[in-house]
Design a protein around this motif. Structure first.
Motif, PDB file in Angstrom:
ATOM      1  N   UNK A 109       0.809  -1.219   0.000  1.00 36.73           N
ATOM      2  CA  UNK A 109       0.000   0.000   0.000  1.00 36.73           C
ATOM      3  C   UNK A 109       0.847   1.275   0.000  1.00 36.73           C
ATOM      4  N   UNK A 110       1.853   1.420   0.866  1.00 35.82           N
ATOM      5  CA  UNK A 110       2.656   2.649   0.807  1.00 35.82           C
ATOM      6  C   UNK A 110       3.380   2.821  -0.534  1.00 35.82           C
ATOM      7  N   UNK A 111       3.824   1.720  -1.112  1.00 30.86           N
ATOM      8  CA  UNK A 111       4.498   1.791  -2.405  1.00 30.86           C
ATOM      9  C   UNK A 111       3.518   2.240  -3.486  1.00 30.86           C
ATOM     10  N   UNK A 112       2.303   1.681  -3.469  1.00 31.21           N
ATOM     11  CA  UNK A 112       1.286   2.087  -4.439  1.00 31.21           C
ATOM     12  C   UNK A 112       0.977   3.575  -4.311  1.00 31.21           C
ATOM     13  N   UNK A 113       0.873   4.056  -3.079  1.00 31.82           N
ATOM     14  CA  UNK A 113       0.610   5.478  -2.861  1.00 31.82           C
ATOM     15  C   UNK A 113       1.750   6.328  -3.421  1.00 31.82           C
ATOM     16  N   UNK A 114       2.974   5.909  -3.205  1.00 31.69           N
ATOM     17  CA  UNK A 114       4.119   6.640  -3.750  1.00 31.69           C
ATOM     18  C   UNK A 114       4.108   6.661  -5.272  1.00 31.69           C
ATOM     19  N   UNK A 115       3.761   5.531  -5.875  1.00 28.28           N
ATOM     20  CA  UNK A 115       3.660   5.488  -7.344  1.00 28.28           C
ATOM     21  C   UNK A 115       2.570   6.442  -7.834  1.00 28.28           C
ATOM     22  N   UNK A 116       1.414   6.400  -7.181  1.00 33.99           N
ATOM     23  CA  UNK A 116       0.306   7.257  -7.591  1.00 33.99           C
ATOM     24  C   UNK A 116       0.676   8.727  -7.460  1.00 33.99           C
ATOM     25  N   UNK A 117       1.342   9.084  -6.380  1.00 39.67           N
ATOM     26  CA  UNK A 117       1.777  10.455  -6.179  1.00 39.67           C
ATOM     27  C   UNK A 117       2.698  10.875  -7.325  1.00 39.67           C
ATOM     28  N   UNK A 118       3.624  10.014  -7.671  1.00 40.14           N
ATOM     29  CA  UNK A 118       4.564  10.322  -8.744  1.00 40.14           C
ATOM     30  C   UNK A 118       3.911  10.410 -10.114  1.00 40.14           C
ATOM     31  N   UNK A 119       2.997   9.511 -10.412  1.00 40.12           N
ATOM     32  CA  UNK A 119       2.340   9.487 -11.722  1.00 40.12           C
ATOM     33  C   UNK A 119       1.225  10.515 -11.853  1.00 40.12           C
TER      34      UNK A 119
END
Length: 183
Positions: A109-119
């Motif tokens: 979940x934290x990794x997905x959030x980081x990806x979403x923030x970046x994209x």
């Protein structure tokens, strides 16, 4: 006054449907293309809340995609797994994180959030807290979650009614959930 979705709210939204309807709703969210959807990130330990979250978002005009383990991928995390997840998050139009104590402990979940923030940037990411009590704000103390807009139940002055909205706490402004999902 604002309040957050409680676990009881989300379970109630799910329980307004039969088990067969819940299963169908989940299957649709898992099997559709992520292109143009709202990616719903959640801990696998929160499966009981997912259908309620889908109903909330789709009841306001969203089309929800939830990622499930692809049986063609290896049972362990690999570069291929990471590439697939990056692609699916990149294809989605919006990203909503179903925040619970379980999501804090998740590895994904934290990794997905980081990806979403970046994209996507912060304006296309929102947190849907699933709390035990409506005014519980303990989730905002989780290092990074308090940085994002949050989906809340609150007073709408123009309509003199309570509605679901996306609150930008920094600017103290809110957008109707249906408008946020549409833009």
């Amino acid at each position: 006054m604002i309040s957050y979705a409680t676990r009881a709210d989300l379970l109630g939204f799910a329980n307004e449907r039969t088990r067969a309807q819940q299963s169908s709703l989940r299957e649709s969210a898992e099997t559709r293309s992520p292109a143009g959807t709202t990616f719903l990130s959640h801990s696998t330990k929160d499966q009981d809340l997912v259908v309620g979250a889908i109903r909330l978002l789709e009841g306001h005009g969203g089309t929800v995609y939830i990622d499930k383990k692809d049986p063609t991928l290896p049972p362990y995390t690999s570069q291929e797994t990471a590439r697939g997840l990056k692609t699916r998050i990149g294809q989605a139009r919006k990203f909503v994180l179903l925040a619970s104590p379980n999501s804090k402990d998740s590895r994904w979940v934290p990794w997905e959030l980081g990806l979403a923030d970046g994209y996507k940037g912060m304006d296309k990411v929102a947190i849907l807290p699933a709390v035990d009590a409506q005014n519980d704000t303990s989730w905002t103390n989780w290092e990074y979650l308090g940085l994002y807009d949050r989906i809340v139940w609150g007073d709408h002055q123009e309509y003199d009614a309570k509605i679901w909205m996306v609150l930008d706490k920094r600017a103290n402004e809110a957008t109707e959930l249906s408008r946020w999902l549409a833009k």
